[in-house]
Design an enzyme around this catalytic site. Structure first.
Site, PDB file in Angstrom:
ATOM      1  N   ASN A  44      -3.978   4.328  -6.310  1.00  0.00           N
ATOM      2  CA  ASN A  44      -5.015   4.115  -7.413  1.00  0.00           C
ATOM      3  C   ASN A  44      -5.702   5.599  -7.936  1.00  0.00           C
ATOM      4  O   ASN A  44      -6.180   6.014  -7.137  1.00  0.00           O
ATOM      5  CB  ASN A  44      -5.829   3.008  -7.181  1.00  0.00           C
ATOM      6  CG  ASN A  44      -6.706   3.311  -5.954  1.00  0.00           C
ATOM      7  OD1 ASN A  44      -6.160   3.680  -4.953  1.00  0.00           O
ATOM      8  ND2 ASN A  44      -7.659   2.376  -5.976  1.00  0.00           N
ATOM      9  N   CYS A  86      -2.385  -7.076  -8.382  1.00  0.00           N
ATOM     10  CA  CYS A  86      -3.137  -7.635  -9.304  1.00  0.00           C
ATOM     11  C   CYS A  86      -2.393  -8.289 -10.405  1.00  0.00           C
ATOM     12  O   CYS A  86      -1.378  -8.107 -10.328  1.00  0.00           O
ATOM     13  CB  CYS A  86      -4.238  -6.873  -9.921  1.00  0.00           C
ATOM     14  SG  CYS A  86      -3.469  -5.578 -11.036  1.00  0.00           S
ATOM     15  N   GLU A  93       0.207   0.549  -7.782  1.00  0.00           N
ATOM     16  CA  GLU A  93       1.520   0.006  -8.153  1.00  0.00           C
ATOM     17  C   GLU A  93       2.019   0.562  -9.615  1.00  0.00           C
ATOM     18  O   GLU A  93       3.124   1.233  -9.666  1.00  0.00           O
ATOM     19  CB  GLU A  93       1.538  -1.387  -8.134  1.00  0.00           C
ATOM     20  CG  GLU A  93       1.309  -2.386  -7.065  1.00  0.00           C
ATOM     21  CD  GLU A  93      -0.156  -2.446  -6.755  1.00  0.00           C
ATOM     22  OE1 GLU A  93      -1.006  -1.722  -7.190  1.00  0.00           O
ATOM     23  OE2 GLU A  93      -0.552  -3.424  -6.350  1.00  0.00           O
TER      24      GLU A  93
HETATM   25  N1  THU Z   1      -6.063  -1.789  -6.649  1.00  0.00           N
HETATM   26  C1  THU Z   1      -4.775  -1.358  -6.718  1.00  0.00           C
HETATM   27  O1  THU Z   1      -4.561  -0.202  -6.992  1.00  0.00           O
HETATM   28  N2  THU Z   1      -3.750  -2.156  -6.391  1.00  0.00           N
HETATM   29  C2  THU Z   1      -3.857  -3.488  -6.191  1.00  0.00           C
HETATM   30  O2  THU Z   1      -3.025  -4.019  -5.610  1.00  0.00           O
HETATM   31  C3  THU Z   1      -5.392  -3.950  -6.120  1.00  0.00           C
HETATM   32  C4  THU Z   1      -6.434  -3.170  -6.500  1.00  0.00           C
HETATM   33  C5  THU Z   1      -7.142  -0.784  -6.884  1.00  0.00           C
HETATM   34  C6  THU Z   1      -7.679  -0.759  -8.507  1.00  0.00           C
HETATM   35  C7  THU Z   1      -9.009  -0.266  -8.275  1.00  0.00           C
HETATM   36  O3  THU Z   1      -8.845   1.348  -8.223  1.00  0.00           O
HETATM   37  C8  THU Z   1      -9.440  -0.843  -6.633  1.00  0.00           C
HETATM   38  O4  THU Z   1      -8.225  -0.951  -5.932  1.00  0.00           O
HETATM   39  C9  THU Z   1     -10.285  -1.920  -6.635  1.00  0.00           C
HETATM   40  O5  THU Z   1     -10.006  -2.881  -7.320  1.00  0.00           O
END
Ligand code: THU
Length: 135
Positions: A44, A88, A57
């Site tokens: 992320n 998500c 993802e």
């Molecule tokens: N996040 C992801 O990268 N993937 C997921 O499956 C769930 C959430 C990230 C987005 C944000 O940077 C942080 O986790 C908190 O939501």
């Protein structure tokens, strides 16, 4: 652990360690295996303008596409905490673009695999590229 799954786990762990998550402090890594057996990973990447941040993802999918991949065979998402870090809603749709309902998505934390889903179970009755073939 199966060696194919282990390599996804290792790639997600490396990517997660590089996550840019200064706002949530919630570091996520993702890795996928494409139809040619290649592994692509992402993390992320948050932003001071919060909605502009992107999920792990999305990064892994972008890496696959940039390398010429067009199909996700298996994916693994790794994140912290007691709750399962499942993709998500928006990422379920992103995965759907490149995967069939039977594609397996593993959910892990630093210590190992915690759960296993199919894309079809996470995003039932989904809308995908095939729908647009009948415009
Ligand atoms: N996040 C992801 O990268 N993937 C997921 O499956 C769930 C959430 C990230 C987005 C944000 O940077 C942080 O986790 C908190 O939501």
């Amino acid at each position: 652990m199966d060696p194919d799954l282990q390599s996804l786990f290792d790639a997600a762990r490396v990517a997660r360690a590089r996550a840019y998550a200064p706002y949530s402090r919630f570091a996520v890594g993702a890795a996928l295996r494409d139809a040619d057996g290649r592994v692509h990973a992402g993390c992320n990447v948050e932003n001071a303008a919060y909605p502009v941040g992107s999920c792990a993802e999305a990064g892994a999918i972008a890496a696959m596409v940039a390398e010429g991949g067009r199909a996700i065979r298996t994916m693994l998402v790794m994140g912290p905490g007691p709750g399962l870090v499942t993709p998500c809603g928006a990422c379920r749709q992103r995965i759907r673009e490149f995967a069939t309902p039977g594609a397996v998505i593993h959910v892990a934390d630093d210590d190992g695999i915690r759960a296993r889903f199919t894309l079809g179970s996470l995003l039932p009755d989904s809308f995908g590229p095939e729908n647009l073939a009948h415009a």
